[in-house]
Design an enzyme around this catalytic site. Structure first.
Site, PDB file in Angstrom:
ATOM      1  N   TYR A 113      -5.589   6.687   4.394  1.00  0.00           N
ATOM      2  CA  TYR A 113      -5.420   5.700   3.103  1.00  0.00           C
ATOM      3  C   TYR A 113      -4.705   4.582   3.955  1.00  0.00           C
ATOM      4  O   TYR A 113      -5.370   3.415   3.765  1.00  0.00           O
ATOM      5  CB  TYR A 113      -4.722   6.675   2.030  1.00  0.00           C
ATOM      6  CG  TYR A 113      -4.888   5.316   1.246  1.00  0.00           C
ATOM      7  CD1 TYR A 113      -6.507   4.665   0.528  1.00  0.00           C
ATOM      8  CD2 TYR A 113      -3.507   4.164   0.613  1.00  0.00           C
ATOM      9  CE1 TYR A 113      -5.983   3.755   0.454  1.00  0.00           C
ATOM     10  CE2 TYR A 113      -3.339   3.420  -0.260  1.00  0.00           C
ATOM     11  CZ  TYR A 113      -4.964   2.991  -0.415  1.00  0.00           C
ATOM     12  OH  TYR A 113      -5.023   1.717  -1.161  1.00  0.00           O
TER      13      TYR A 113
ATOM     14  N   GLU B  11       0.687  -1.076   0.098  1.00  0.00           N
ATOM     15  CA  GLU B  11      -0.019  -0.239   0.162  1.00  0.00           C
ATOM     16  C   GLU B  11       0.638   1.164   0.102  1.00  0.00           C
ATOM     17  O   GLU B  11       0.537   2.337  -0.907  1.00  0.00           O
ATOM     18  CB  GLU B  11      -0.996   0.143   0.868  1.00  0.00           C
ATOM     19  CG  GLU B  11      -2.364  -1.095   1.386  1.00  0.00           C
ATOM     20  CD  GLU B  11      -2.989  -1.285  -0.378  1.00  0.00           C
ATOM     21  OE1 GLU B  11      -3.086   0.451  -0.454  1.00  0.00           O
ATOM     22  OE2 GLU B  11      -4.021  -2.029  -0.641  1.00  0.00           O
TER      23      GLU B  11
ATOM     24  N   ASP C 137      -7.902   6.605  -1.766  1.00  0.00           N
ATOM     25  CA  ASP C 137      -7.278   6.998  -2.698  1.00  0.00           C
ATOM     26  C   ASP C 137      -7.691   7.754  -4.124  1.00  0.00           C
ATOM     27  O   ASP C 137      -9.000   7.900  -3.766  1.00  0.00           O
ATOM     28  CB  ASP C 137      -6.464   6.010  -2.945  1.00  0.00           C
ATOM     29  CG  ASP C 137      -7.056   5.121  -3.925  1.00  0.00           C
ATOM     30  OD1 ASP C 137      -8.182   5.177  -4.478  1.00  0.00           O
ATOM     31  OD2 ASP C 137      -5.856   4.363  -4.282  1.00  0.00           O
TER      32      ASP C 137
END
Ligand code: ADE
Length: 364
Positions: free
Chosen positions: A120, A37, A138
């Site tokens: 996020y 991520e 996002d």
């Protein structure tokens, strides 16, 4: 407009049937999900894939990353850009080891306490690795949700409205990980910024933007600040087969911890050769015989930089580096590959390594 539960179900079913097979989706290792991520922020899947595989081979768990020297971490990240992500991931691993016994916190709130973890990443890791019902919003998710629900807003109002919808969807979902991944996947594959493939979309029948012919308009773009034009010079100072490089300190405005050739922005009314001498001096060398050999363009955040490279000859030495550099070294050209260099300096390094003085670079 379909209810949150119905929409969530369609998205999850589609994700299970149609999602791409990506290396970080093969298992639910929280550390691996965290790494992926962070890498995927502002970076495409195709670019990330080889970096992710190399990273996981070299640093397979929190302990391996925490005990690695920063140079090794930055070298492996080289080319992905936004290097503060790597330094913070490294710092985060050290915190996870020191304070959490090597196990990642299991909630978004706990993850948010780690260095470099924003809403996020916290939402993504908490939902994908631990099944928490939290949104992970996002840029892709903003686009998908703004179109699906016809959210006609910008800035903070857009972010807040999208967050509300995404949170309702993840609460209504059967599996929070599948729902969040579905929104990301839809944004990456079908609901793209230009030319979305609405005919293949699992949510097409309830999409407000599609029904009102506004997919090209939504989401409304934020006003873009004008680019800042910068003229910079780099000194390719050679002493025999060695070349001068400096390591940027932790406070450097960009590329902290990486190595660069001595570089300076050219001041108003300053001759570029003077800026080259200034740059070299900051890395501990007096130089002469400054001669422009190449020029390249690159962009860093809002800065559009023209970087002119100058060959020069050392004629004296102060022996110490000045900010933003903390160390300087005369490195054999052949050993430049062992140092972490930002992309534009790697391009200069490749030219220096060949000994062609930058002839292979774009000439300005
Ligand atoms: N972009 C951000 N997170 C992602 C993920 N888990 N899979 C694919 N693309 C992504």
């Amino acid at each position: 407009m379909p209810s949150a539960a119905r929409l969530a179900r369609r998205l999850e079913d589609w994700y299970r049937a149609c999602s791409r097979d990506l290396p970080w989706r093969r298992h639910a290792d929280p550390y691996a999900i965290w790494v992926s991520e962070v890498m995927l922020q502002q970076t495409r899947v195709q670019t990330v894939r080889p970096y992710y595989l190399r990273w996981m081979a070299r640093f397979p768990d929190v302990g391996a990353l925490a005990s690695a020297p920063e140079d090794a971490v930055l070298r492996l990240w080289e080319g992905l850009g936004y290097y503060s992500r790597a330094r913070r991931l490294h710092a985060g691993a050290r915190v996870v080891l020191a304070r959490h016994g090597g196990e990642l916190p299991r909630t978004a709130a706990g993850l948010l306490e780690l260095p470099g973890v924003g809403p996020y990443t916290a939402g993504a890791v908490a939902s994908l690795a631990f099944g928490e019902r939290v949104a992970a919003v996002d840029g892709n998710v903003v686009r998908v949700v703004a179109r699906l629900r016809g959210i006609d807003a910008t800035g903070a109002a857009l972010a807040a409205a999208v967050h509300t919808v995404a949170s309702a969807l993840v609460r209504a979902a059967r599996a929070p990980d599948a729902l969040n991944q579905a929104l990301m996947e839809l944004g990456a594959t079908l609901c793209t910024p230009r030319g979305p493939r609405c005919g293949e979309c699992p949510a097409r029948s309830g999409c407000v933007a599609r029904a009102s012919g506004r997919t090209a308009e939504l989401p409304r773009p934020a006003a873009r600040p004008a680019p800042i034009l910068v003229h910079a010079v780099a000194a390719l100072a050679r002493r025999g087969s060695r070349v001068l490089v400096g390591r940027l300190g932790a406070d450097a405005p960009r590329w902290a911890g990486l190595w660069t050739f001595p570089t300076a922005e050219v001041r108003p009314n300053e001759a570029p050769a003077t800026a080259v001498e200034r740059a070299a001096l900051a890395c501990g060398a007096r130089v002469a015989g400054v001669r422009r050999v190449a020029s390249l363009e690159h962009t860093v955040t809002r800065h559009r930089v023209t970087l002119d490279a100058f060959e020069c000859r050392p004629v004296g030495c102060t022996g110490r580096a000045a900010p933003p550099w903390v160390t300087r070294r005369w490195v054999p050209s052949a050993a430049l590959g062992e140092l972490a260099l930002p992309a534009p300096h790697r391009r200069l390094a490749r030219a220096a390594l060949r000994g062609d003085g930058g002839g292979a670079l774009t000439r300005g």
